[in-house]
Design an enzyme around this catalytic site. Structure first.
Site, mmCIF file in Angstrom:
data_model
loop_
_atom_site.group_PDB
_atom_site.id
_atom_site.type_symbol
_atom_site.label_atom_id
_atom_site.label_comp_id
_atom_site.label_asym_id
_atom_site.label_seq_id
_atom_site.Cartn_x
_atom_site.Cartn_y
_atom_site.Cartn_z
ATOM 1 N N HIS A 4 -2.297 0.342 -4.675
ATOM 2 C CA HIS A 4 -1.930 1.716 -4.320
ATOM 3 C C HIS A 4 -1.621 2.596 -5.533
ATOM 4 O O HIS A 4 -1.876 3.801 -5.511
ATOM 5 C CB HIS A 4 -0.723 1.703 -3.378
ATOM 6 C CG HIS A 4 -0.634 2.893 -2.499
ATOM 7 N ND1 HIS A 4 0.022 2.904 -1.299
ATOM 8 C CD2 HIS A 4 -1.112 4.150 -2.630
ATOM 9 C CE1 HIS A 4 -0.063 4.092 -0.737
ATOM 10 N NE2 HIS A 4 -0.744 4.874 -1.536
ATOM 11 N N TYR B 125 2.564 3.108 4.209
ATOM 12 C CA TYR B 125 2.606 4.074 5.310
ATOM 13 C C TYR B 125 3.462 3.576 6.474
ATOM 14 O O TYR B 125 3.901 4.377 7.304
ATOM 15 C CB TYR B 125 1.198 4.363 5.852
ATOM 16 C CG TYR B 125 0.242 5.018 4.887
ATOM 17 C CD1 TYR B 125 0.628 5.396 3.605
ATOM 18 C CD2 TYR B 125 -1.077 5.263 5.270
ATOM 19 C CE1 TYR B 125 -0.268 5.977 2.732
ATOM 20 C CE2 TYR B 125 -1.978 5.852 4.401
ATOM 21 C CZ TYR B 125 -1.579 6.200 3.128
ATOM 22 O OH TYR B 125 -2.473 6.775 2.269
#
Length: 289
Positions: A110, A52
């Site tokens: 992830h 992010y």
């Protein structure tokens, strides 16, 4: 809003909030403000990721929010590209440094595949995921992380970890919302004692245009977003709605109502969403979430 005071108990005995805040697509400044506002609203779980690019801002928000660190549940993710023990280990330490924290409550892999290969390759990176998992196990043993898990893992990916590692994932964070609910995977995770965390529970707002959702929400006198959050909760999931708007945070958490069994079945069978609008949000795997 009772949901913000409620928790799930993970298989390892650690408590985790039943609702959290997602921070995808926020820059550092926006993420810092969102964290502070969310904590004021009563949120205690904040979810970010190395991918992010806002771990610094989230960490600043955690330190500035005025609530003791031990009362918060801070989560991040090892980047999907880190498929060696060395890279994963270094990235965990880097996350802690960026966030200015001595430990994380949760750290997960992830994606089983690097983003450039997600759904484009048959290579499931079994060995690479075991290497990254070993780094997570080591971080947990060292007290750097309390809960370790995975994201976007299917049944095969989970079996690779469960069958070959010394401990199984506590959580699996996946794309789950009305019109796109992986019910089979959710059931499998429950059988394994793995909590499913639902990212994009409101489908980036696209599901709000669904007439069926609007009709059911009207029946309960709630907003479509509230219906979406409640739907995930009743499936036993931990929803992570993403917003930097304090009013939306409050609305998303005001879900003290019950969807009937009949309506739940109808929502499970809702027509599968085919278009999330801006396809750049979802390059290969429902978005880099």
């Amino acid at each position: 809003m009772g949901i913000l005071n409620e928790t799930y108990q993970l298989a390892n005995g650690i408590s985790i909030p039943r609702l959290g805040l997602g921070t995808w697509l926020m820059d550092d400044a926006e993420a810092k403000g969102a964290v502070i506002d969310a904590v004021k609203c009563g949120y205690r779980m904040i979810d970010t990721a190395q991918a992010y690019g806002n771990e610094t801002g989230v960490g600043e928000g955690i330190r500035a929010c005025g609530v003791p660190r031990e009362q918060l549940f801070v989560a991040s993710k090892v980047a999907a590209e880190h498929k060696t023990y060395e890279a994963a280990k270094a990235s965990i330490d880097e996350t802690l440094e960026k966030m200015g924290l001595s430990y994380l409550d949760q750290m997960i892999i992830h994606s089983p595949q690097p983003w450039a290969e997600v759904n484009q390759s048959e290579n499931r990176y079994e060995q690479g995921n075991l290497e990254a998992w070993r780094a997570l196990e080591e971080a947990r043993a060292a007290g750097k992380v309390r809960v370790i898990g995975v994201s976007n893992f299917n049944e095969h990916d989970l079996a690779n970890i469960i069958d070959n590692a010394s401990e199984k994932p506590q959580v699996n964070q996946v794309l789950a919302h009305i019109s796109n609910t992986p019910l089979g995977l959710i059931s499998h995770c429950k059988e394994q004692g793995i909590l499913v965390e639902a990212y994009s529970p409101i489908a980036h707002g696209m599901v709000l245009n669904n007439p069926q959702v609007a009709e059911v929400a009207k029946h309960y006198d709630v907003s479509p977003a509230q219906l979406c959050v409640r739907y995930c909760l009743q499936l036993g999931l931990l929803p992570l709605p993403k917003t930097a708007n304090a009013a939306h945070m409050t609305n998303d958490a005001d879900v003290d109502f019950e969807i009937s069994e009949q309506d739940m079945e109808a929502l499970k069978a809702a027509e599968h969403i085919k278009d999330y609008g801006d396809s750049s949000f979802f390059p290969v795997y429902g978005g880099k979430l």
